[in-house]
Design an enzyme around this catalytic site. Sequence first.
Site, short mmCIF file in Angstrom:
data_model
loop_
_atom_site.label_atom_id
_atom_site.label_comp_id
_atom_site.label_asym_id
_atom_site.label_seq_id
_atom_site.Cartn_x
_atom_site.Cartn_y
_atom_site.Cartn_z
N LYS A 1 -5.63 7.09 -19.59
CA LYS A 1 -5.77 7.61 -20.96
C LYS A 1 -4.47 7.42 -21.75
O LYS A 1 -4.03 6.31 -21.91
CB LYS A 1 -6.19 9.08 -20.90
CG LYS A 1 -7.25 9.38 -19.83
CD LYS A 1 -8.54 8.62 -20.05
CE LYS A 1 -9.56 9.00 -18.99
NZ LYS A 1 -10.47 7.95 -18.65
N ARG B 1 0.84 -1.21 0.00
CA ARG B 1 0.00 0.00 0.00
C ARG B 1 0.88 1.26 0.00
O ARG B 1 0.57 2.26 -0.63
CB ARG B 1 -0.95 0.02 1.20
CG ARG B 1 -1.85 1.22 1.15
CD ARG B 1 -2.86 1.43 2.29
NE ARG B 1 -3.02 0.39 3.25
CZ ARG B 1 -2.34 0.35 4.41
NH1 ARG B 1 -1.45 1.27 4.71
NH2 ARG B 1 -2.57 -0.63 5.26
N TYR C 1 -13.48 17.60 -16.42
CA TYR C 1 -14.07 16.27 -16.53
C TYR C 1 -15.25 16.16 -15.54
O TYR C 1 -15.12 16.61 -14.39
CB TYR C 1 -12.99 15.21 -16.27
CG TYR C 1 -13.55 13.84 -16.00
CD1 TYR C 1 -14.41 13.21 -16.90
CD2 TYR C 1 -13.22 13.15 -14.83
CE1 TYR C 1 -14.94 11.96 -16.64
CE2 TYR C 1 -13.73 11.89 -14.57
CZ TYR C 1 -14.60 11.30 -15.47
OH TYR C 1 -15.12 10.07 -15.21
N ASP D 1 -4.22 19.57 -14.67
CA ASP D 1 -4.59 18.24 -15.14
C ASP D 1 -4.15 18.18 -16.61
O ASP D 1 -4.74 18.83 -17.47
CB ASP D 1 -6.11 18.05 -15.00
CG ASP D 1 -6.55 16.64 -15.39
OD1 ASP D 1 -5.86 16.01 -16.22
OD2 ASP D 1 -7.59 16.18 -14.89
O1 P1T Z 1 -10.99 7.82 -14.78
P1 P1T Z 1 -9.85 8.24 -13.92
O2 P1T Z 1 -8.59 7.52 -14.19
O3 P1T Z 1 -10.21 8.26 -12.46
O4 P1T Z 1 -9.50 9.75 -14.33
C1 P1T Z 1 -10.36 10.83 -14.12
C2 P1T Z 1 -10.08 11.93 -15.09
C3 P1T Z 1 -9.30 13.01 -14.69
N1 P1T Z 1 -9.02 14.02 -15.52
C4 P1T Z 1 -9.45 14.03 -16.79
C5 P1T Z 1 -9.10 15.18 -17.69
C6 P1T Z 1 -10.22 12.97 -17.27
O5 P1T Z 1 -10.63 13.01 -18.55
C7 P1T Z 1 -10.56 11.89 -16.40
C8 P1T Z 1 -11.40 10.76 -16.85
N2 P1T Z 1 -12.13 11.02 -18.02
C9 P1T Z 1 -12.99 10.14 -18.64
C10 P1T Z 1 -13.25 8.91 -18.18
C11 P1T Z 1 -13.61 10.65 -19.87
O6 P1T Z 1 -14.16 9.86 -20.68
O7 P1T Z 1 -13.55 11.86 -20.11
#
Ligand code: P1T
Length: 393
Positions: A208, A59, A111, A183
């Site tokens: 992503k 962890r 997002y 971000d």
């Molecule tokens: O899904 P996750 O790994 O928890 O990430 C969140 C997140 C944070 N910042 C941005 C700019 C994002 O696009 C996302 C997640 N976005 C999607 C799942 C989407 O389809 O836009």
Amino acid sequence: MSKKISNHKKSTIQDIATRVIHVGGYPDKETGAIMPPIYQTSTYVQDSPGVHKGYEYTRSHNPTRTRLEECLASLEQAKHCCVTASGLSAEMLIMHLLPAGSNILCGDDVYGGTYRLFTTVFHKMHNFKFIDTTDPKKVEKAVKEFKPALIWLETPTNPLLKITDIQAVATIAKKAKALTVVDNTFMSPIFQNPLVLGADFVLHSMTKYINGHSDVVGGCIMLNNDHYRKELFRLQNSIGPSQSPFDSWLVLRGVKTLAIRMAAHEKNAMKVAEYLEKHPKVERVVYPGLKSHPQYAVAKKQMLGFGGMITFFLKGDLKKSSKFLSTVKLFALAESLGGVESLIEHPAIMTHASVPKKVRESIGLTDNLIRLSVGIENVQDLIEDLELAFKSV
Ligand code: P1T
């Protein structure tokens, strides 16, 4: 906590296309295995209580994750990286860095999950104000009035692809003793390095582009400050959103092709954006690489590429948008982005459904807005797929 956490070395390798492969990707010291081992272990044997090799419990730290952190820190030209179980959990850790009752100034287009996290979870702990950050003058005014402890930027934004001048906002923030978070998910470290432009933290959803193969959920935070690094790892250990060794290993594998993938995404996206811009059934296209983009000059100044995300407004209503989205075949109708395969989605119904309709409409996130994550397939095939969908509406 681990005594020796990482054998971070400031990378001497200049080119990022080499760093994605070799930083953190060195052969295993014991066996010479060219691929890093997956340390699929929850705990580590100690010689005597408190005497160990730098790892106590997965962890808090794991050697496979450490390698990934070394690699990602180097890509963002950062001193430190903290890899987390998801992009949102990385955001959560940053929220916990601030004392309760802090003011946070956030871009008005983020997002949907980020908006939900801030307005339905952390609104109990902090105060949020959402503004359009594309105009530094507006930011300066809001900073004077609201006195934020932190400015949260997404640039380009999801899904409107608005671009904020990172350097200008970071300068305003520094004067006001506020922290800046960027971000950087849409650009990846290949096309934008916010720390170099003055930001204090860079955050990615590794789900992503960084992983790039739509088979992992993960997040990361890069930073230079030693105090906040210690705090982030203390928080990760205390709260628990740590990524599994196997997922970290998959990202280590995926990231090796990040430089060539980003180049391929961009090449395809530019062609698709140009095709859409000429299409009679399209009201408007938003792509940072088009001269028609309102912040094209800022994009050229601070980004090394324009990325693979396109937003466009179809001439028509929700019914037409739904028909279009259900007709494409090669573009998969799915949430997420940044994988090698092309995805298409309807933000108002899908990724940004948790943003109230009134708020969506106030920022221009309308029902005829369609978001594309352009993959690295043959671009002619992608355009033909879109053409078929246009014919259906
Ligand atoms: O899904 P996750 O790994 O928890 O990430 C969140 C997140 C944070 N910042 C941005 C700019 C994002 O696009 C996302 C997640 N976005 C999607 C799942 C989407 O389809 O836009």
